[in-house]
Design an enzyme around this catalytic site. Structure first.
Site, PDB file in Angstrom:
ATOM      1  N   THR A  70       5.181  28.893   3.638  1.00  0.00           N
ATOM      2  CA  THR A  70       6.562  28.772   3.581  1.00  0.00           C
ATOM      3  C   THR A  70       7.440  30.010   3.826  1.00  0.00           C
ATOM      4  OG1 THR A  70       6.039  27.184   1.821  1.00  0.00           O
ATOM      5  CG2 THR A  70       8.231  28.200   1.851  1.00  0.00           C
ATOM      6  N   ASN A 149       0.288  18.237   9.247  1.00  0.00           N
ATOM      7  CA  ASN A 149      -0.365  18.068   8.033  1.00  0.00           C
ATOM      8  C   ASN A 149      -0.381  16.563   7.239  1.00  0.00           C
ATOM      9  OD1 ASN A 149       2.495  18.498   7.590  1.00  0.00           O
ATOM     10  ND2 ASN A 149       2.420  18.315   5.412  1.00  0.00           N
ATOM     11  N   GLN A 178      -2.251  24.379   9.542  1.00  0.00           N
ATOM     12  CA  GLN A 178      -3.319  23.677   9.630  1.00  0.00           C
ATOM     13  C   GLN A 178      -4.413  23.483  10.872  1.00  0.00           C
ATOM     14  OE1 GLN A 178      -4.119  21.542   7.110  1.00  0.00           O
ATOM     15  NE2 GLN A 178      -1.932  21.759   5.961  1.00  0.00           N
ATOM     16  N   SER A 199      -1.318  30.601   6.728  1.00  0.00           N
ATOM     17  CA  SER A 199      -1.508  30.703   5.212  1.00  0.00           C
ATOM     18  C   SER A 199      -2.827  31.023   4.829  1.00  0.00           C
ATOM     19  CB  SER A 199      -0.615  29.565   4.611  1.00  0.00           C
ATOM     20  OG  SER A 199      -0.684  29.717   3.180  1.00  0.00           O
ATOM     21  N   HIS A 201      -4.511  30.654   2.121  1.00  0.00           N
ATOM     22  CA  HIS A 201      -5.337  29.452   1.140  1.00  0.00           C
ATOM     23  C   HIS A 201      -5.404  28.210   1.699  1.00  0.00           C
ATOM     24  CE1 HIS A 201      -2.050  26.479   0.065  1.00  0.00           C
ATOM     25  NE2 HIS A 201      -1.356  27.357   0.586  1.00  0.00           N
ATOM     26  N   THR A 237       6.409  45.898  -1.925  1.00  0.00           N
ATOM     27  CA  THR A 237       5.074  46.357  -1.761  1.00  0.00           C
ATOM     28  C   THR A 237       4.036  45.431  -1.386  1.00  0.00           C
ATOM     29  OG1 THR A 237       5.915  47.871  -3.752  1.00  0.00           O
ATOM     30  CG2 THR A 237       3.374  47.612  -3.365  1.00  0.00           C
ATOM     31  N   CYS A 322       2.744  18.933  -0.833  1.00  0.00           N
ATOM     32  CA  CYS A 322       4.122  19.571  -1.262  1.00  0.00           C
ATOM     33  C   CYS A 322       5.232  18.486  -1.887  1.00  0.00           C
ATOM     34  CB  CYS A 322       4.573  20.368  -0.120  1.00  0.00           C
ATOM     35  SG  CYS A 322       3.589  21.875   0.431  1.00  0.00           S
TER      36      CYS A 322
END
Length: 378
Positions: A70, A149, A178, A199, A201, A237, A322
């Site tokens: 995102t 997706n 994807q 991403s 995950h 950070t 989502c």
């Protein structure tokens, strides 16, 4: 338990989790600190950057760490708009983009930018001829996802790249969340692609971390300002444990995933579902990713079927995870001109290399029972 919701998120690899824990415990320094503990963290970040770059065959300086897909999508769209506003104000996205792209484009439209939406055909793929018609002198960005997706449609990134070869000043962004590990990289990371979003995950890394590919020579404005991390482009950070674990997960993922295995599972499931009169399979076969299959039962809303399967410890989603809790129609099915009453029935099965043919068979046993139950009620 059968987990068929891998496009929503994947369980972290044990090795990646171990890397995350050990890095958290042993590397306590801030990568920006001047002392040795900071230097240790900085070296680990650079090693992770180098490994990711080698895995997707780009330069280390072209990898920028983010919090996930995102943020990555927001950064490319907004960063392009802000950086190139003196040269043009026109952006093009497809009608089947993830909400991270679609909603960002809508926000930019409220700020004076002009957004065009290119349609897709009946299989959910961008229509190249229509895209060509939308390009104009003030166009600064084209953003098209690699793999949809919701339906699993593989977008024509190579053909779009050929089209945009004649428009070298237009940024070309690909949401590859994807695609990585599931589809041959040559099909979605062409030399013409300027930016790509990833991403962790989605490939068995930790949540809350990702990376962007940013081709050398292209310009973006920072999305996040502050301490000047990531070469001054993305402040904050760095999530050292998450980034190192992501690098480990990506290496394992690219070694373990076998698209032929995924496609065999998908084809077996599709063939079994097609034997049911009231089942509509929305995902196509041609130009399709091997891990996503979307279908529905006539007159049964998708969320009803999701919960019926959940009661039997089978986990799927209603198209995009989502938006599933919003109970909204699939934007992709709408763009494909699927009638509303059919679109509301859709559920998505998304597979992973850990899934087996035995799970497909067990899924069909449970599905048959649920199907017959709904048939009696109707």
């Amino acid at each position: 338990m059968i987990y068929f919701d891998n496009s929503a998120t994947t369980p972290i690899y044990p090795q990646a989790l171990d890397t995350y824990v050990k890095t958290s415990q042993r590397i306590i320094g801030n990568p920006s600190s001047l002392h040795d503990l900071g230097s240790q963290a900085h070296r680990l970040l650079q090693q992770a950057r180098k490994q990711i770059a080698e895995l997707i065959q780009v330069k280390p300086q072209e990898i920028f760490f983010t919090s996930g897909g995102t943020e990555g999508d927001n950064w490319v769209l907004k960063g392009t708009a802000w950086a190139k506003k003196d040269f043009g104000n026109h952006l093009i996205i497809s009608s089947v983009e993830h909400s991270a792209v679609r909603n960002t484009a809508e926000q930019l439209a409220t700020q004076g930018f002009d957004v065009s939406v290119v349609p897709v055909d009946s299989s959910g793929r961008v229509e190249i001829a229509e895209l060509k018609k939308l390009i104009r002198p003030e166009t600064i960005l084209v953003s098209v996802m690699a793999v949809n997706n919701e339906m699993g449609a593989l977008q024509p990134i190579q053909e779009i790249s050929e089209l945009l070869a004649d428009f070298p000043t237009i940024h070309f962004h690909v949401d590859a969340v994807q695609a990585i590990g599931k589809v041959d990289q040559s099909l979605w990371l062409t030399p013409r692609v300027d930016f790509a979003t990833f991403s962790a995950h989605k490939f068995h890394g930790p949540r809350g971390v990702g990376f962007n590919y940013w081709k050398t020579g292209r310009k973006l404005m920072p999305l996040i300002n502050g301490g000047g991390q990531e070469n001054g482009q993305r402040s904050g950070t760095e999530n050292t444990p998450g980034i190192v674990a992501m690098s480990k997960a990506l290496r394992i993922h690219l070694e373990k995933v076998y698209p032929d295995h995924l496609n065999s599972l998908r084809q077996a499931l599709k063939a079994a579902l097609k034997r049911y009169d009231k089942v509509t399979v929305f995902s196509g076969d041609e130009h399709a990713a091997p891990h996503i299959l979307t279908f529905g039962i006539k007159d049964i809303r998708g969320e009803v079927l999701v919960h019926a399967l959940e009661e039997k410890q089978i986990f799927v989603s209603t198209t995009s995870a989502c938006s599933s809790k919003k109970k909204a129609d699939s934007s992709t099915l709408g763009a494909m001109k699927i009638p509303h009453e059919l679109a509301t029935t859709a559920i998505r099965v998304s597979l992973d290399e850990s899934n087996t043919m035995a799970e497909i068979e067990q899924f069909m046993v449970v599905f048959n029972h649920i199907y017959e139950k709904f048939n009696k009620i109707n």
